[in-house]
Design a protein around this motif. Structure first.
Motif, PDB file in Angstrom:
ATOM      1  N   UNK A 130       1.563  -1.889   5.688  1.00  0.00           N
ATOM      2  CA  UNK A 130       1.512  -1.544   4.272  1.00  0.00           C
ATOM      3  C   UNK A 130       1.837  -2.722   3.361  1.00  0.00           C
ATOM      4  N   UNK A 131       1.883  -3.919   3.925  1.00  0.00           N
ATOM      5  CA  UNK A 131       2.126  -5.133   3.151  1.00  0.00           C
ATOM      6  C   UNK A 131       1.041  -6.149   3.460  1.00  0.00           C
ATOM      7  N   UNK A 132       0.643  -6.883   2.442  1.00  0.00           N
ATOM      8  CA  UNK A 132      -0.419  -7.876   2.615  1.00  0.00           C
ATOM      9  C   UNK A 132      -0.172  -8.990   1.612  1.00  0.00           C
ATOM     10  N   UNK A 133      -0.366 -10.232   2.058  1.00  0.00           N
ATOM     11  CA  UNK A 133      -0.310 -11.375   1.159  1.00  0.00           C
ATOM     12  C   UNK A 133      -1.743 -11.837   0.930  1.00  0.00           C
ATOM     13  N   UNK A 134      -2.126 -11.922  -0.339  1.00  0.00           N
ATOM     14  CA  UNK A 134      -3.469 -12.370  -0.693  1.00  0.00           C
ATOM     15  C   UNK A 134      -3.355 -13.637  -1.535  1.00  0.00           C
ATOM     16  N   UNK A 135      -4.442 -14.386  -1.582  1.00  0.00           N
ATOM     17  CA  UNK A 135      -4.458 -15.615  -2.372  1.00  0.00           C
ATOM     18  C   UNK A 135      -5.524 -15.534  -3.450  1.00  0.00           C
ATOM     19  N   UNK A 136      -5.229 -16.197  -4.550  1.00  0.00           N
ATOM     20  CA  UNK A 136      -6.193 -16.369  -5.639  1.00  0.00           C
ATOM     21  C   UNK A 136      -6.041 -17.796  -6.144  1.00  0.00           C
ATOM     22  N   UNK A 137      -7.020 -18.250  -6.880  1.00  0.00           N
ATOM     23  CA  UNK A 137      -6.919 -19.560  -7.507  1.00  0.00           C
ATOM     24  C   UNK A 137      -6.312 -19.352  -8.887  1.00  0.00           C
ATOM     25  N   UNK A 138      -5.039 -19.649  -8.994  1.00  0.00           N
ATOM     26  CA  UNK A 138      -4.302 -19.404 -10.222  1.00  0.00           C
ATOM     27  C   UNK A 138      -3.727 -18.005 -10.234  1.00  0.00           C
ATOM     28  N   UNK A 139      -2.945 -17.728 -11.268  1.00  0.00           N
ATOM     29  CA  UNK A 139      -2.234 -16.450 -11.302  1.00  0.00           C
ATOM     30  C   UNK A 139      -2.781 -15.498 -12.366  1.00  0.00           C
ATOM     31  N   UNK A 140      -4.009 -15.676 -12.761  1.00  0.00           N
ATOM     32  CA  UNK A 140      -4.561 -14.807 -13.801  1.00  0.00           C
ATOM     33  C   UNK A 140      -4.677 -13.369 -13.288  1.00  0.00           C
ATOM     34  N   UNK A 141      -4.408 -12.432 -14.186  1.00  0.00           N
ATOM     35  CA  UNK A 141      -4.510 -11.021 -13.823  1.00  0.00           C
ATOM     36  C   UNK A 141      -5.938 -10.682 -13.407  1.00  0.00           C
ATOM     37  N   UNK A 142      -6.922 -11.298 -14.042  1.00  0.00           N
ATOM     38  CA  UNK A 142      -8.326 -11.025 -13.720  1.00  0.00           C
ATOM     39  C   UNK A 142      -8.622 -11.339 -12.246  1.00  0.00           C
ATOM     40  N   UNK A 184       0.858  -1.188   0.000  1.00  0.00           N
ATOM     41  CA  UNK A 184       0.000   0.000   0.000  1.00  0.00           C
ATOM     42  C   UNK A 184       0.894   1.238   0.000  1.00  0.00           C
ATOM     43  N   UNK A 185       0.645   2.090  -0.981  1.00  0.00           N
ATOM     44  CA  UNK A 185       1.327   3.376  -1.085  1.00  0.00           C
ATOM     45  C   UNK A 185       0.248   4.415  -1.345  1.00  0.00           C
ATOM     46  N   UNK A 186       0.194   5.444  -0.500  1.00  0.00           N
ATOM     47  CA  UNK A 186      -0.826   6.497  -0.645  1.00  0.00           C
ATOM     48  C   UNK A 186      -2.231   5.903  -0.697  1.00  0.00           C
ATOM     49  N   UNK A 187      -2.527   4.960   0.204  1.00  0.00           N
ATOM     50  CA  UNK A 187      -3.836   4.310   0.315  1.00  0.00           C
ATOM     51  C   UNK A 187      -4.255   3.567  -0.945  1.00  0.00           C
TER      52      UNK A 187
END
Length: 70
Positions: free
Chosen positions: A44-56, A11-14
């Motif tokens: 200001x750091x966060x790890x998130x998960x998604x199913x696969x690495x698609x940009x969408x 996170x930079x500048x919200x």
């Protein structure tokens, strides 16, 4: 079925943006630790998960965190 993909956000500048991603959580945690070692605050750091690495999929998480619904 897609594998879990981990993305480090900063996170930079919200505004959250992706910095690094990998299928191995330990790799992403190591990258996060490197950011911390270089003075980036934990809040200001966060790890998130998604199913696969698609940009969408990653963009959907970013839009939610940044308050933009699509």
């Amino acid at each position: 079925m897609a594998r879990t993909y981990y993305t480090l956000l900063q996170r930079v500048d919200d505004h959250w943006s992706p910095q690094f991603g990998a299928y191995d959580r330990e790799d992403v945690e190591s990258e996060r630790d490197d950011y911390r070692d270089h003075g980036v605050k934990a809040k200001d750091l966060k790890i998130v998960t998604t199913q696969g690495h698609s940009w969408k999929a990653i963009e959907a998480v970013l839009n939610k965190l940044n308050g933009r619904a699509r």
